[in-house]
Enzyme design. Structure first.
Site, PDB file in Angstrom:
ATOM      1  CG  ASP A  72       4.716  -2.849  -7.456  1.00 56.83           C
ATOM      2  OD1 ASP A  72       4.649  -1.980  -6.546  1.00 56.83           O
ATOM      3  OD2 ASP A  72       4.444  -2.590  -8.636  1.00 56.83           O
ATOM      4  CG  ASP A  74       8.332   0.381  -5.475  1.00 56.24           C
ATOM      5  OD1 ASP A  74       8.547  -0.443  -6.373  1.00 56.24           O
ATOM      6  OD2 ASP A  74       7.346   1.141  -5.468  1.00 56.24           O
ATOM      7  CG  ASP A 150       3.590  11.305  -4.721  1.00 55.66           C
ATOM      8  OD1 ASP A 150       3.911  10.580  -3.753  1.00 55.66           O
ATOM      9  OD2 ASP A 150       3.082  10.841  -5.764  1.00 55.66           O
TER      10      ASP A 150
HETATM   11  P1  ATP Z   1       1.060   2.023  -6.632  1.00 58.20           P
HETATM   12  O1  ATP Z   1       0.352   1.266  -5.611  1.00 58.20           O
HETATM   13  O2  ATP Z   1       0.174   2.496  -7.717  1.00 58.20           O
HETATM   14  O3  ATP Z   1       2.323   1.370  -7.150  1.00 58.20           O
HETATM   15  P2  ATP Z   1       2.928   3.823  -5.494  1.00 58.20           P
HETATM   16  O4  ATP Z   1       2.735   4.878  -4.434  1.00 58.20           O
HETATM   17  O5  ATP Z   1       3.824   2.683  -5.144  1.00 58.20           O
HETATM   18  O6  ATP Z   1       1.503   3.359  -5.902  1.00 58.20           O
HETATM   19  P3  ATP Z   1       4.704   4.259  -7.692  1.00 58.20           P
HETATM   20  O7  ATP Z   1       4.426   4.959  -8.971  1.00 58.20           O
HETATM   21  O8  ATP Z   1       5.011   2.818  -7.694  1.00 58.20           O
HETATM   22  O9  ATP Z   1       3.444   4.558  -6.763  1.00 58.20           O
HETATM   23  O10 ATP Z   1       5.869   5.071  -6.997  1.00 58.20           O
HETATM   24  C1  ATP Z   1       6.534   4.606  -5.822  1.00 58.20           C
HETATM   25  C2  ATP Z   1       6.809   5.767  -4.893  1.00 58.20           C
HETATM   26  O11 ATP Z   1       7.636   6.737  -5.541  1.00 58.20           O
HETATM   27  C3  ATP Z   1       5.568   6.546  -4.485  1.00 58.20           C
HETATM   28  O12 ATP Z   1       4.937   5.960  -3.366  1.00 58.20           O
HETATM   29  C4  ATP Z   1       6.143   7.918  -4.186  1.00 58.20           C
HETATM   30  O13 ATP Z   1       6.737   7.931  -2.904  1.00 58.20           O
HETATM   31  C5  ATP Z   1       7.249   8.052  -5.205  1.00 58.20           C
HETATM   32  N1  ATP Z   1       6.771   8.735  -6.426  1.00 58.20           N
HETATM   33  C6  ATP Z   1       6.328   8.153  -7.564  1.00 58.20           C
HETATM   34  N2  ATP Z   1       5.979   9.072  -8.485  1.00 58.20           N
HETATM   35  C7  ATP Z   1       6.215  10.280  -7.929  1.00 58.20           C
HETATM   36  C8  ATP Z   1       6.079  11.632  -8.372  1.00 58.20           C
HETATM   37  N3  ATP Z   1       5.585  11.904  -9.590  1.00 58.20           N
HETATM   38  N4  ATP Z   1       6.428  12.608  -7.513  1.00 58.20           N
HETATM   39  C9  ATP Z   1       6.925  12.330  -6.297  1.00 58.20           C
HETATM   40  N5  ATP Z   1       7.067  11.090  -5.816  1.00 58.20           N
HETATM   41  C10 ATP Z   1       6.728  10.063  -6.598  1.00 58.20           C
HETATM   42 MG    MG Z   2       4.476   1.029  -6.447  1.00 58.32          MG
END
Ligand code: ATP
Ligand code: MG
Length: 435
Positions: A72, A74, A150
């Protein structure tokens, strides 16, 4: 391709001051606006037209650089939730503690967040006695927003309007090197939010990354931080691991870092027998494949597969000691789910489905009379049948049983009667067999 590009941009030298912005222009990175979903693109454009900063962030940017199709998109912006809502009709505010905005389009939802600020400036008032963040809802600048993400690979900002990529923490280099690197000191970042331990495992498995030297130690040692985390959050992360498209690797990595004990304490036992380990591998690979083919995957089915080796073993133990088949099966389910509940309960909405799938299994052996017709009408027939095929593939039940059900359900209704087996308990069928 990325590796060559990195080399061109940065030269061979690796040491760069962290937190120092590098802006990559169109010739220095491989991303193109066309790779972004039209909806996310429109959201970014609209916000920028109104004078705000807006970028594609997080997993989508990382995945595109790795040539993985993003799950997706963001968006991060300096517009506040209220401002976003005024600018983008159709958008709605979600969440109380830290508001995010959902913009629904045809078949996707773009998540828009306002830049978050430093929560760790005033360390004492914002973390609890474990170092966990209790307040994390301060708006901030782009730079602060990057610093509170993170991993370096997750802190890249892509501006599809100007086609630039912003990198504060050498994320592009780390992605090219397939290294998972924490922003800041890993141990204190894990203490702030222990769920990051599970996120690390998921990214290592999903992206094929290795934890860099500073990350690996804390990852192995800080598992106990997960114990007080709310069950609902842990369960969400468990589902994300199982539905990551690399479920088997995720479980291996969880065990590697000793983190499975906080989610699936029975996992070692599930995998102790070679045939159980093989059953699990089969089930998880099946799911991974379905996800790769964009087919729907049912978490209930996955969980049923995950716990099946334990249920099967307990069921067998009970029937061996003389308990009748059905009560023994239901007692085995309760034993296994009860053991799991001590660590991380499976929410009601899933354990019902699991029990139904398991409960259908013995009914598949009945292939005479009206019973197969009744089973075919069962709302969980399809899931139960898929589960049976998984067991057959693994040699746990005879392959001909799975094949029979395939033929039976595909046959025209009027032909089904002729497929039924004669009840073997009747003497007539024995006579027939001999002739
Ligand atoms: P996915 O492909 O699983 O969606 P993602 O990296 O996009 O992976 P998300 O949970 O959608 O993960 O979160 C979006 C962004 O928000 C992450 O890439 C990170 O930058 C930030 N983020 C999410 N959770 C945390 C956390 N617990 N601590 C710090 N940053 C976070
Ligand atoms: Mg994501």
């Amino acid at each position: 391709m990325i590796r060559r590009l990195i080399h061109k941009v940065f030269g061979a030298k690796k040491s760069r001051k962290l937190g120092q912005l590098r802006t990559l222009t169109a010739t220095q990175h491989p991303l193109r606006p066309q790779s972004i979903s039209p909806c996310a693109l429109r959201v970014v454009k609209t916000l920028q037209e109104q004078g705000y900063q807006a970028f594609i962030v997080g997993g989508a940017v990382r995945d595109l650089l790795l040539q993985i199709p993003p799950k997706d998109f963001d968006v991060a912006t300096n517009a506040t939730p209220e401002q976003i809502r005024r600018i983008i009709r159709r958008s709605r505010i979600i969440g109380r503690r830290f508001q995010i905005i959902h913009v629904p389009c045809q078949n996707e939802i773009v998540e828009v967040t306002t830049f978050r600020g430093h929560a760790s400036h005033d360390h004492h008032s914002q973390t609890d006695e474990h170092g966990r963040l209790t307040r994390d809802n301060v708006f901030g600048t782009l730079e602060e927003d990057a610093a509170r993400r993170d991993f370096t690979a997750n802190a890249l900002y892509y501006d599809p309007v100007h086609n630039t990529l912003l990198d504060y923490f050498s994320g592009v280099e780390d992605i090219a090197a397939h290294q998972l690197v924490m922003i800041g000191d890993p141990a204190s970042r894990f203490r702030e939010d222990p769920v990051r331990l599970l996120r690390a495992v998921r990214f290592i498995a999903k992206l094929g990354f290795t934890a860099n030297a500073q990350l690996a130690g804390p990852l192995r040692e800080l598992g106990p931080l997960l114990a007080p985390i709310p069950e609902s959050r842990l369960f969400d992360e468990l589902l994300k691991l199982l539905l990551s498209g690399r479920a088997q690797t995720c479980l291996e990595q969880l065990r590697h870092y000793g983190l499975h004990s906080y989610l699936l304490p029975q996992l070692d036992a599930f995998m102790a027998q070679a045939e159980d380990a093989q059953f699990l591998r089969h089930a998880l690979e099946n799911t991974d494949l379905r996800l790769r083919e964009n087919k729907p995957v049912s978490p209930g089915f996955m969980l049923a597969a995950l716990f099946w080796p334990a249920v099967r073993l307990d069921w067998k133990r009970r029937t061996d000691s003389g308990e009748p088949q059905y009560p023994a099966l239901f007692a085995a389910m309760d034993t296994v789910l009860h053991a799991q509940r001590q660590t991380l309960p499976i929410p009601r909405r899933f354990d019902g489905i699991m029990k139904e799938i398991w409960g259908l299994q013995p009914r598949f052996t009945q292939r005479s009379g009206q019973r197969p017709f009744r089973l075919l009408e069962h709302p969980r027939f399809r899931a139960g049948y898929d589960f049976l095929c998984l067991r057959a593939e693994n040699g746990e039940v005879d392959n001909t049983l799975g094949d029979w059900w395939t033929t039976f359900q595909e046959a025209a209704p009027e032909e089904r009667e002729s497929l039924l087996l004669t009840d073997v308990r009747k003497p007539r069928s024995r006579r027939r067999k001999r002739s």
